[in-house]
Design a protein around this motif. Structure first.
Motif, short mmCIF file in Angstrom:
data_model
loop_
_atom_site.label_atom_id
_atom_site.label_comp_id
_atom_site.label_asym_id
_atom_site.label_seq_id
_atom_site.Cartn_x
_atom_site.Cartn_y
_atom_site.Cartn_z
N SER A 180 1.64 22.41 -11.44
CA SER A 180 1.64 23.64 -12.24
C SER A 180 0.27 24.33 -12.27
O SER A 180 0.15 25.41 -12.84
N LEU A 181 -0.74 23.72 -11.67
CA LEU A 181 -2.08 24.29 -11.68
C LEU A 181 -2.26 25.23 -10.50
O LEU A 181 -1.70 25.02 -9.42
N PRO A 182 -3.09 26.24 -10.67
CA PRO A 182 -3.38 27.14 -9.54
C PRO A 182 -4.31 26.47 -8.54
O PRO A 182 -4.99 25.49 -8.85
N GLU A 183 -4.32 27.01 -7.33
CA GLU A 183 -5.28 26.54 -6.34
C GLU A 183 -6.67 27.04 -6.74
O GLU A 183 -6.79 28.14 -7.30
N PRO A 184 -7.73 26.28 -6.46
CA PRO A 184 -7.72 24.99 -5.75
C PRO A 184 -7.53 23.79 -6.66
O PRO A 184 -7.68 22.66 -6.22
N TRP A 185 -7.21 24.03 -7.95
CA TRP A 185 -7.19 22.91 -8.90
C TRP A 185 -6.06 21.93 -8.62
O TRP A 185 -6.23 20.72 -8.83
N SER A 186 -4.92 22.43 -8.17
CA SER A 186 -3.83 21.50 -7.85
C SER A 186 -4.25 20.55 -6.73
O SER A 186 -3.92 19.36 -6.74
N ARG A 187 -5.01 21.09 -5.77
CA ARG A 187 -5.48 20.26 -4.66
C ARG A 187 -6.55 19.27 -5.12
O ARG A 187 -6.55 18.10 -4.73
N THR A 188 -7.46 19.71 -5.98
CA THR A 188 -8.52 18.81 -6.44
C THR A 188 -7.97 17.72 -7.35
O THR A 188 -8.50 16.61 -7.37
N VAL A 189 -6.91 18.03 -8.12
CA VAL A 189 -6.28 17.00 -8.94
C VAL A 189 -5.66 15.92 -8.07
O VAL A 189 -5.77 14.73 -8.34
N ARG A 190 -4.98 16.35 -7.00
CA ARG A 190 -4.39 15.37 -6.08
C ARG A 190 -5.49 14.52 -5.43
O ARG A 190 -5.34 13.30 -5.26
N ALA A 191 -6.58 15.16 -5.07
CA ALA A 191 -7.68 14.42 -4.47
C ALA A 191 -8.30 13.44 -5.46
O ALA A 191 -8.65 12.30 -5.11
N ALA A 192 -8.40 13.85 -6.71
CA ALA A 192 -8.96 12.97 -7.74
C ALA A 192 -8.05 11.76 -7.96
O ALA A 192 -8.51 10.63 -8.13
N ALA A 193 -6.72 12.01 -7.95
CA ALA A 193 -5.78 10.91 -8.13
C ALA A 193 -5.89 9.88 -7.02
O ALA A 193 -5.71 8.68 -7.24
N ARG A 194 -6.20 10.34 -5.81
CA ARG A 194 -6.29 9.44 -4.67
C ARG A 194 -7.72 8.98 -4.38
O ARG A 194 -7.95 8.26 -3.40
N SER A 195 -8.68 9.39 -5.22
CA SER A 195 -10.08 9.10 -4.92
C SER A 195 -10.38 7.60 -4.88
O SER A 195 -11.29 7.17 -4.17
N ARG A 196 -9.66 6.79 -5.63
CA ARG A 196 -9.90 5.35 -5.65
C ARG A 196 -8.66 4.56 -5.21
O ARG A 196 -8.48 3.40 -5.58
N ALA A 197 -7.83 5.23 -4.41
CA ALA A 197 -6.59 4.58 -3.95
C ALA A 197 -6.88 3.35 -3.10
O ALA A 197 -6.10 2.39 -3.08
N ARG A 217 0.83 -1.21 0.00
CA ARG A 217 0.00 0.00 0.00
C ARG A 217 0.87 1.26 0.00
O ARG A 217 0.55 2.25 -0.69
N SER A 218 1.98 1.24 0.72
CA SER A 218 2.83 2.43 0.78
C SER A 218 3.44 2.74 -0.58
O SER A 218 3.54 3.92 -0.98
N ASP A 219 3.84 1.69 -1.33
CA ASP A 219 4.40 1.92 -2.66
C ASP A 219 3.34 2.50 -3.60
O ASP A 219 3.65 3.37 -4.43
N ILE A 220 2.13 1.99 -3.48
CA ILE A 220 1.04 2.51 -4.32
C ILE A 220 0.76 3.97 -4.01
O ILE A 220 0.63 4.81 -4.91
N ASP A 221 0.70 4.30 -2.72
CA ASP A 221 0.45 5.68 -2.33
C ASP A 221 1.55 6.61 -2.83
O ASP A 221 1.27 7.73 -3.31
N ASN A 222 2.79 6.17 -2.72
CA ASN A 222 3.91 7.01 -3.19
C ASN A 222 3.82 7.25 -4.69
O ASN A 222 4.06 8.37 -5.17
N ALA A 223 3.50 6.18 -5.44
CA ALA A 223 3.40 6.32 -6.89
C ALA A 223 2.27 7.28 -7.28
O ALA A 223 2.42 8.11 -8.18
N ILE A 224 1.14 7.16 -6.59
CA ILE A 224 0.02 8.07 -6.88
C ILE A 224 0.38 9.51 -6.55
O ILE A 224 0.07 10.43 -7.30
N ASN A 225 1.05 9.70 -5.41
CA ASN A 225 1.44 11.06 -5.02
C ASN A 225 2.41 11.68 -6.02
O ASN A 225 2.30 12.87 -6.35
N VAL A 226 3.36 10.88 -6.49
CA VAL A 226 4.32 11.39 -7.48
C VAL A 226 3.59 11.81 -8.76
O VAL A 226 3.83 12.88 -9.32
N PHE A 227 2.68 10.96 -9.21
CA PHE A 227 1.93 11.27 -10.44
C PHE A 227 1.07 12.52 -10.23
O PHE A 227 1.04 13.42 -11.10
N ALA A 228 0.36 12.59 -9.11
CA ALA A 228 -0.51 13.74 -8.86
C ALA A 228 0.30 15.02 -8.75
O ALA A 228 -0.14 16.08 -9.25
#
Length: 224
Positions: free
Chosen positions: A60-77, A43-54
Motif C-alpha cells: 500500500s506504500l508508494p514507490e520507492p517506499w514499497s521497494r525499500t520496505v521489501r528490501a528491509a524485510a529481506r536485509s537479514r534473510a 530456505r525457500s519456505d523462509i523466503d516465501n514467508a518474508i516475501n508474503v509479509f513484506a
C-alpha cells in the motif's frame, strides 16, 4: 521421543528381550536416528514467508517506499535459516535425558525378574527331588511337593506385578511427555517469534518509521 527413551528403563524385561529377539530397534538407536537438526527450516519456505509479509506491509506504500520496505524485510534473510534452526534446537527437550525414577523402576523390575527366576528354579528342584524318590525323605524346602503350587502362584504374581508396574509407568511417561511437548512447542514458538522480530520486523519497522517521518515533513513543508 521421550516414550522411546523411557522404554529402555521402565519396560517389562521379558517384553524388551522379546523385542530384541524380533529384531526391533532399541530405544537408543531410535534416538540416534532422530537428530536435532531435523528442525532446520528450509530456505525457500523462509523466503516465501518474508516475501508474503513484506508484500502485505509494503504493497500500500508508494514507490520507492514499497521497494525499500521489501528490501528491509529481506536485509537479514541470510541469517534467518541458521537462527530459526537454532531456535528450534534450543527449544527441544534433551533427547538423552534420563529421569531418576526410571532407573529405580528398572532396578525394581529386574529384582522382580530375579525373584521369579528363583521361584522357577525352586520349583524345578522340588519336582526333580520328588521324581527321584524325594517323597520318602523328610520334608524340606527342596523336596516338599506341597510348596510347588504356592511357588507357582508366587512366580505368576511377580510376573503380573512387573507387567502392571511397566504399564502404569508407561502411562505416567506418556502424560509427562505430552506436557513436555506442549512446553517445547510454547518455547519454540516464543523463540521463533523473537528471531522473526529481530531479523524481519525491526528492519521493516525502521523503514516504516522513516516513511512516516518523511510524510510528516512533506506535509509540514506543503503547509508552510
Amino acid at each position: 521421543m521421550r516414550e522411546h527413551s523411557a522404554a529402555g528403563y521402565i519396560g517389562w524385561p521379558p517384553a524388551r528381550i522379546l523385542a530384541r529377539l524380533r529384531g526391533e530397534a532399541p530405544a537408543r538407536k531410535l534416538l540416534a536416528d532422530n537428530p536435532r537438526d531435523a528442525g532446520q527450516a528450509q530456505r525457500s519456505d523462509i523466503d516465501n514467508a518474508i516475501n508474503v509479509f513484506a508484500n502485505e506491509v509494503g504493497s500500500s506504500l508508494p514507490e520507492p517506499w514499497s521497494r525499500t520496505v521489501r528490501a528491509a524485510a529481506r536485509s537479514r534473510a541470510g541469517e534467518a535459516q541458521s537462527a530459526l534452526g537454532a531456535a528450534v534446537a534450543q527449544g527441544l527437550p534433551p533427547r538423552d535425558k534420563v529421569i531418576t525414577w526410571w532407573r529405580l523402576i528398572a532396578l525394581a523390575q529386574w529384582l522382580l525378574m530375579a525373584l521369579a527366576l528363583v521361584g522357577v528354579v525352586w520349583i524345578v528342584l522340588i519336582l526333580a527331588a520328588s521324581g527321584s524318590g524325594g517323597a520318602h525323605k523328610s520334608p524340606s524346602p527342596i523336596n516338599d511337593l506341597s510348596l510347588a503350587p504356592w511357588l507357582t502362584v508366587m512366580v505368576v504374581a511377580l510376573l503380573v506385578l512387573g507387567w502392571l508396574i511397566s504399564s502404569w509407568c508407561q502411562n505416567m511417561v506418556v502424560l509427562a511427555a505430552d506436557r513436555e511437548r506442549e512446553q517445547a512447542v510454547h518455547d519454540i514458538l516464543a523463540r521463533i517469534a523473537a528471531v522473526t522480530h529481530d531479523l524481519v520486523v525491526v528492519p521493516v519497522g525502521r523503514e516504516l518509521g522513516d516513511y512516516e517521518r518523511f510524510r510528516t515533513q512533506l506535509a509540514a513543508a506543503r503547509e508552510s
